[in-house]
Design a protein around this motif. Structure first.
Motif, PDB file in Angstrom:
ATOM      1  N   SER A   1      -1.257  13.862  16.740  1.00  0.00           N
ATOM      2  CA  SER A   1      -2.155  15.023  16.735  1.00  0.00           C
ATOM      3  C   SER A   1      -3.540  14.655  17.252  1.00  0.00           C
ATOM      4  CB  SER A   1      -2.271  15.596  15.319  1.00  0.00           C
ATOM      5  OG  SER A   1      -1.027  16.070  14.857  1.00  0.00           O
ATOM      6  N   VAL A   2      -4.339  15.690  17.511  1.00  0.00           N
ATOM      7  CA  VAL A   2      -5.737  15.500  17.902  1.00  0.00           C
ATOM      8  C   VAL A   2      -6.608  16.427  17.066  1.00  0.00           C
ATOM      9  CG1 VAL A   2      -5.217  14.772  20.262  1.00  0.00           C
ATOM     10  CG2 VAL A   2      -5.568  17.197  19.776  1.00  0.00           C
ATOM     11  N   ARG A   3      -7.816  15.951  16.777  1.00  0.00           N
ATOM     12  CA  ARG A   3      -8.794  16.769  16.078  1.00  0.00           C
ATOM     13  C   ARG A   3      -9.771  17.341  17.106  1.00  0.00           C
ATOM     14  NH1 ARG A   3     -10.241  16.637  10.768  1.00  0.00           N
ATOM     15  NH2 ARG A   3      -9.244  14.584  10.518  1.00  0.00           N
ATOM     16  N   ILE A   4     -10.064  18.628  16.966  1.00  0.00           N
ATOM     17  CA  ILE A   4     -10.912  19.319  17.946  1.00  0.00           C
ATOM     18  C   ILE A   4     -12.102  19.945  17.239  1.00  0.00           C
ATOM     19  CG2 ILE A   4     -10.987  21.121  19.724  1.00  0.00           C
ATOM     20  CD1 ILE A   4      -7.873  21.012  19.690  1.00  0.00           C
ATOM     21  N   ASP A   5     -13.286  19.687  17.748  1.00  0.00           N
ATOM     22  CA  ASP A   5     -14.463  20.475  17.366  1.00  0.00           C
ATOM     23  C   ASP A   5     -14.401  21.775  18.158  1.00  0.00           C
ATOM     24  OD1 ASP A   5     -15.666  19.005  15.442  1.00  0.00           O
ATOM     25  OD2 ASP A   5     -17.282  18.212  16.680  1.00  0.00           O
ATOM     26  N   ILE A   6     -14.268  22.889  17.465  1.00  0.00           N
ATOM     27  CA  ILE A   6     -14.094  24.169  18.152  1.00  0.00           C
ATOM     28  C   ILE A   6     -15.430  24.657  18.704  1.00  0.00           C
ATOM     29  CG2 ILE A   6     -13.423  26.583  17.862  1.00  0.00           C
ATOM     30  CD1 ILE A   6     -11.462  25.638  15.701  1.00  0.00           C
ATOM     31  N   GLU A   7     -15.418  24.994  19.988  1.00  0.00           N
ATOM     32  CA  GLU A   7     -16.616  25.537  20.619  1.00  0.00           C
ATOM     33  C   GLU A   7     -16.611  27.059  20.592  1.00  0.00           C
ATOM     34  OE1 GLU A   7     -19.238  24.965  24.724  1.00  0.00           O
ATOM     35  OE2 GLU A   7     -17.399  23.805  24.414  1.00  0.00           O
ATOM     36  N   TYR A   8     -15.475  27.649  20.955  1.00  0.00           N
ATOM     37  CA  TYR A   8     -15.315  29.104  20.907  1.00  0.00           C
ATOM     38  C   TYR A   8     -13.886  29.424  20.474  1.00  0.00           C
ATOM     39  CZ  TYR A   8     -19.458  29.370  23.977  1.00  0.00           C
ATOM     40  OH  TYR A   8     -20.706  29.238  24.523  1.00  0.00           O
ATOM     41  N   CYS A   9     -13.739  30.573  19.835  1.00  0.00           N
ATOM     42  CA  CYS A   9     -12.412  31.126  19.548  1.00  0.00           C
ATOM     43  C   CYS A   9     -12.509  32.636  19.696  1.00  0.00           C
ATOM     44  CB  CYS A   9     -11.940  30.748  18.149  1.00  0.00           C
ATOM     45  SG  CYS A   9     -10.261  31.331  17.769  1.00  0.00           S
TER      46      CYS A   9
ATOM     47  N   ASP B   1      -1.596   9.084  23.690  1.00  0.00           N
ATOM     48  CA  ASP B   1      -2.203   8.386  24.827  1.00  0.00           C
ATOM     49  C   ASP B   1      -2.495   9.320  25.996  1.00  0.00           C
ATOM     50  OD1 ASP B   1       0.352   8.890  25.749  1.00  0.00           O
ATOM     51  OD2 ASP B   1       0.975   6.794  25.769  1.00  0.00           O
ATOM     52  N   ARG B   2      -2.052  10.566  25.897  1.00  0.00           N
ATOM     53  CA  ARG B   2      -2.256  11.523  26.991  1.00  0.00           C
ATOM     54  C   ARG B   2      -3.614  12.192  26.919  1.00  0.00           C
ATOM     55  NH1 ARG B   2      -1.285  16.917  28.190  1.00  0.00           N
ATOM     56  NH2 ARG B   2      -0.897  17.371  25.990  1.00  0.00           N
ATOM     57  N   ILE B   3      -4.180  12.270  25.718  1.00  0.00           N
ATOM     58  CA  ILE B   3      -5.461  12.931  25.472  1.00  0.00           C
ATOM     59  C   ILE B   3      -6.419  11.917  24.861  1.00  0.00           C
ATOM     60  CG2 ILE B   3      -6.621  14.795  24.203  1.00  0.00           C
ATOM     61  CD1 ILE B   3      -4.770  15.808  26.372  1.00  0.00           C
TER      62      ILE B   3
END
Length: 358
Positions: free
Chosen positions: A26-34, A89-91
């Protein structure tokens, strides 16, 4: 962290919740817009709704709402990766991504055919926690946003992918005519995608003046107010007897009938709107005119994420063939998410798409 959740129909609140934990892959994302989606509005008004439930009347009974409420909302996401899980490893950290949130079971007949958006597992409400400070998603869903695509445009990748998938389902060819019924986000996206695909003439039926103006800004050749003029005759006049492709993007019985009867003999009708009630058409309108009626659901995701509509939309945004600026109405902070819902539900409002910015 902060997360907006639906507590009951008509009540969405920003709650303090634990940060999501990381998982392998998994990856953790800081959300900029939704972005606030039409399906979010539907569930805000009517309660949790299933993506599919043919055998249950396309509803979740109120007696089962406690299984879903309070329900996180928001799925039109763009943000920056701040952490990657084991085996990813892709992101990389720092990548700006938009998640293509179709998670296939990889076990049903549709997944076996690569039609992951038709997966039998996709049955419950969307329930994605996008109106939040951050989110953890499978790295397999992450689609990298090109550097030259602004985040406020990238936030529209998901709904624009729905629109693009719709005209692909309809088999639109360059030089053909198109009629779109409804100029909300999805309908406006259809206009932009049809223009980019080389449509000869794009006609839009929409009762709200601001949305008709937005349709023209997206490239529509003609617009009509269906409360003032019969849209069927208007489309037929503009397209020499009927449009090659018509798109129903409202989810109401009158626009469904209008979409069918506005299509040329031998033409195609795409049902793209989400219906809250049953609707009917006269079968002879299909049979005698040899029209084809097709459904369009979501977009290609799962293992098709890098070959489906998401990368195609991002390419159109990157090279300028698709400019979503007329769709964007406003950006509001997460604390005002309830205001966004109220504005979008107001029939007198000019708002089309409101982005939430944590």
């Amino acid at each position: 962290m902060r997360l907006a959740r639906l507590h009951e129909p008509g009540e969405i609140a920003v709650d303090e919740v634990d940060e999501p934990s990381m998982r392998p892959g998994s990856v953790r994302i800081d959300i900029e817009y939704c972005g606030v989606c039409g399906s979010d509005l539907h569930e805000f008004e009517h309660g949790p709704a299933p993506l599919r439930a043919e055998d249950r009347g396309h509803v979740i009974p109120e007696s089962e709402w406690s299984d879903h409420l309070p329900m996180p909302m928001g799925h039109e996401i763009v943000g920056t990766v701040t952490e990657v899980g084991e085996g990813v490893d892709r992101i990389a950290v720092g990548d700006r991504i938009t998640p293509c949130l179709i998670l296939p079971c990889d076990d049903c007949r549709y997944c076996a055919d690569g039609d992951y958006h038709r997966c039998e597992r996709i049955t419950g409400p969307v329930a994605t926690p996008g109106f939040a400070d951050e989110i953890v998603v499978p790295a397999s869903t992450a689609v990298v946003v090109p550097d030259d695509v602004p985040s406020r445009h990238a936030a529209l990748t998901e709904p624009l992918s729905v629109s693009l998938h719709g005209i692909r389902q309809g088999g639109l060819a360059a030089g053909e005519t198109v009629a779109v019924f409804g100029a909300g986000t999805i309908g406006l996206g259809v206009v932009g995608a049809a223009v980019a695909a080389g449509a000869k003439e794009v006609v839009v039926s929409e009762p709200r003046a601001a949305r008709r103006e937005a349709a023209e800004a997206m490239g529509a050749d003609a617009v009509v107010d269906p409360t003032e003029r019969d849209p069927i005759s208007f489309v037929r006049d503009r397209t020499d007897g009927g449009a090659d492709l018509t798109v129903e993007a409202v989810g109401k019985e009158p626009t469904l009938t209008q979409s069918v009867r506005s299509a040329a003999y031998g033409g195609t009708v795409v049902v793209l709107g989400v219906f809250t009630e049953e609707a009917s058409i006269h079968p002879n309108d299909v049979m005698q005119a040899e029209r084809t009626v097709v459904g369009s659901f979501a977009f290609r995701g799962g293992h098709q994420r890098d070959r489906g509509e998401f990368p195609a939309v991002l390419k159109l945004l990157s090279d300028g063939r698709l400019d979503p600026e007329p769709i964007l109405s406003d950006v509001l902070p997460l604390a005002e998410v309830d205001t966004a819902f109220d504005r979008l539900r107001d029939p007198e409002s000019d708002a089309v798409k409101i982005l939430i910015e944590p």
